[in-house]
Design a protein around this motif. Structure first.
Motif, PDB file in Angstrom:
ATOM      1  N   GLN A 103      -5.968  -1.184   5.254  1.00  0.00           N
ATOM      2  CA  GLN A 103      -5.121  -0.496   6.228  1.00  0.00           C
ATOM      3  C   GLN A 103      -5.846  -0.214   7.538  1.00  0.00           C
ATOM      4  O   GLN A 103      -5.216  -0.024   8.568  1.00  0.00           O
ATOM      5  CB  GLN A 103      -4.572   0.791   5.605  1.00  0.00           C
ATOM      6  N   GLU A 150      -7.253  -0.630  -0.563  1.00  0.00           N
ATOM      7  CA  GLU A 150      -6.121  -0.384   0.337  1.00  0.00           C
ATOM      8  C   GLU A 150      -6.565   0.298   1.629  1.00  0.00           C
ATOM      9  O   GLU A 150      -6.116  -0.052   2.722  1.00  0.00           O
ATOM     10  CB  GLU A 150      -5.076   0.484  -0.356  1.00  0.00           C
ATOM     11  N   ALA A 152      -7.189   1.712  -4.660  1.00  0.00           N
ATOM     12  CA  ALA A 152      -6.901   2.610  -3.533  1.00  0.00           C
ATOM     13  C   ALA A 152      -7.983   2.496  -2.461  1.00  0.00           C
ATOM     14  O   ALA A 152      -7.707   2.612  -1.266  1.00  0.00           O
ATOM     15  CB  ALA A 152      -6.789   4.051  -4.017  1.00  0.00           C
ATOM     16  N   CYS A 170      -1.672   8.832  -1.932  1.00  0.00           N
ATOM     17  CA  CYS A 170      -1.561   8.100  -3.208  1.00  0.00           C
ATOM     18  C   CYS A 170      -0.430   8.640  -4.071  1.00  0.00           C
ATOM     19  O   CYS A 170       0.003   7.975  -5.019  1.00  0.00           O
ATOM     20  CB  CYS A 170      -2.880   8.182  -3.968  1.00  0.00           C
ATOM     21  N   LYS A 195      -4.635   9.697   2.817  1.00  0.00           N
ATOM     22  CA  LYS A 195      -4.149   8.593   1.989  1.00  0.00           C
ATOM     23  C   LYS A 195      -3.220   9.164   0.932  1.00  0.00           C
ATOM     24  O   LYS A 195      -3.653   9.807  -0.022  1.00  0.00           O
ATOM     25  CB  LYS A 195      -5.335   7.871   1.345  1.00  0.00           C
ATOM     26  N   ASN A 251       0.808  -1.223   0.000  1.00  0.00           N
ATOM     27  CA  ASN A 251       0.000   0.000   0.000  1.00  0.00           C
ATOM     28  C   ASN A 251       0.837   1.267   0.000  1.00  0.00           C
ATOM     29  O   ASN A 251       1.965   1.289   0.504  1.00  0.00           O
ATOM     30  CB  ASN A 251      -0.891   0.036   1.256  1.00  0.00           C
TER      31      ASN A 251
END
Length: 494
Positions: free
Chosen positions: A289, A285, A282, A162, A160, A138
């Motif tokens: 997480q 993920e 995403a 990305c 997050k 991730n």
């Protein structure tokens, strides 16, 4: 001459059903046996910190190729996917193989990748969790502790990141899938000689990097003088054929669509629904997480609007497969200078009109006629979603606030954080709501905007949080004077 003509001849896409199911989704392909290791992060024992797992990209020493070969041996169930008209009813029979070069339905509408959910549901949610956990890799989910507590009185705010990826943006997620499929098409001798995109920066960076790695020519249409130097240099360095056009993104998008209809160049923009299959990971993920605990809110910057649908699709797929029992509410955040979705939302979804996008520091979402408008509306309606906007001053001020807490965000993340602040002030988002803000690109791609802000060099903007360097003589007394003044200003006031 005949060879040249053959090279640039692309057969028309035939509008009929394809029964072939040869295109497999690699992420969801093989059963996992009980002896494969499950990678989990340990829980933090600090009761003041929300439960989280900041998983890294390790594979626990697993040889991925050997594991793939072993799973090929035990593979017992075929999974498949196909293109279908977006949001088509159950009576629709139109479909296409993923190996077909097609971007629109017979009616001219968008396409969507539809998975054989019956085959996927052959395995339960526990199986899929174990499979995903065995393949963990991730981007960072950052606990924005100081920003949340200091500016929003929130203890459960996450970002997050990305943009912590190969080319520094979330666009890498979609391009890994798309370029892999292009490689497959080339091996099948399909008429594809290159891959092209219109871009406001990050799409071209991701496309050119993955094409360079695969040895596939990439063609990029960029609006002249409308992207950062850091973004421009990426496709150039990766060897892409870059056309700088005297138009905006919408003009570039129109041209690339016309060109790819005439030449054997595979379209890489989000009009191509295959790319969204990578971007939806995403969402998976985020759930992974949080140890499969669903956040209350996920806030996503929106320009061409494929991303908000990709997040919805990822969350919804996890729900359908039994990994979670609900999905988050989504917020699409737009720059006020390029806000067609926001205006449509404020009209009660009654009157969509493209707009002429004005210049915004959030250049990647400077789009007035988004390709994925229908996808975005569908996603937001189905998750009780919200659309919010941010002015240029708002997004730059909140970016400076975020940076002061150690984040160093891109302007698009500033748009999303501005939306969060507005919804928090209205009481829509509660102080205890678990909230994730999606950061789509690395802040280092937008250093010039930060330099201009902290130099107070932006016209008609107060830059109230500017922090310019202090000029001081190179002697001990002068340095001591300015340091004492600075430290005095930092003493707590009781």
């Amino acid at each position: 001459m005949a060879a040249s003509a053959a090279l640039f001849h692309q057969p028309h896409c035939h509008n009929h059903c394809f029964t072939s199911k040869t295109s497999q989704t690699s992420l969801l392909k093989k059963p996992i046996s009980s002896n494969y290791p499950i990678i989990r992060a340990s829980s933090d024992n600090n009761p003041s910190q929300p439960k989280h797992t900041n998983r890294g990209g390790g594979g626990g020493g697993i040889n991925i190729r050997d594991e793939a070969r072993r799973r090929n041996v035990i593979h017992t169930h075929k999974f498949s996917a196909k293109y279908v008209p977006f949001n088509a009813g159950p009576s629709c029979t139109e479909s296409y193989s993923l190996d077909e070069v097609v971007y629109r339905s017979q009616s001219g509408g968008l396409l969507d990748v539809q998975h054989d959910m019956g085959a996927l549901k052959h395995y339960d949610g526990a199986y899929w969790k174990a499979l995903f956990d065995s393949r963990v890799g991730n981007s960072n989910l950052f606990w924005a502790e100081r920003f949340g507590k200091e500016f929003l009185q929130m203890n459960d705010l996450w970002v997050k990141h990305c943009g912590i990826s190969h080319t520094g943006s979330f666009k890498d997620l979609g391009m890994t899938v798309l370029v892999s499929q292009v490689n497959r098409l080339k091996r099948m001798n399909k008429p594809v000689i290159g891959v092209g995109c219109a871009s406001t920066g990050d799409t071209s960076a991701a496309l050119s990097a993955y094409c360079a790695s695969a040895g596939v020519p990439s063609i990029v249409f960029l609006p002249a003088n409308k992207i950062s130097i850091a973004q421009l240099v990426q496709p150039i360095a990766n060897g892409a054929f870059v056309l700088s056009l005297d138009t905006d993104f919408d003009g570039c998008m129109q041209l690339i669509r016309e060109v790819t209809s005439e030449l054997p160049i595979y379209l890489a923009n989000s009009l191509n629904s295959l790319r969204l299959e990578g971007q939806k990971t995403a969402a998976i993920e985020i759930l992974q997480q949080f140890d499969w605990e669903v956040p209350d809110w996920v806030i996503v910057p929106g320009g061409n609007l494929g991303n908000i649908y990709a997040f919805y699709k990822g969350f919804q797929m996890c729900k359908e497969l039994g990994l979670v029992d609900r999905i988050p509410r989504l917020v699409c955040a737009q720059a006020a200078n390029a806000n067609p979705l926001y205006l449509y939302y404020k009209s009660g979804w009654k009157d969509f009109k493209p707009v002429r996008a004005n210049t915004t520091f959030a250049s990647a979402i400077q789009i007035g006629d988004p390709v994925s408008i229908d996808r975005a509306v569908y996603a937001l309606k189905n998750c009780d979603g919200i659309v919010e906007e941010a002015t240029e001053e708002e997004l730059m001020d909140v970016s400076a606030q975020a940076d002061s807490t150690g984040m160093f965000v891109c302007p698009h993340t500033g748009v999303a954080l501005s939306a969060l602040i507005k919804l928090r002030c209205k009481g829509v988002i509660g102080k205890t709501d678990k909230t994730v803000v999606v950061s789509t690109a690395h802040g280092l791609k937008f250093t010039q905007s930060k330099i201009d802000y902290h130099s107070q060099n932006i016209k008609d903007m107060a830059c109230r949080l500017a922090n310019p360097p202090v000029s001081v003589k190179a002697d001990f007394g002068s340095v001591m004077d300015v340091l004492k003044k600075y430290l005095l200003s930092k003493e707590p006031k009781y």
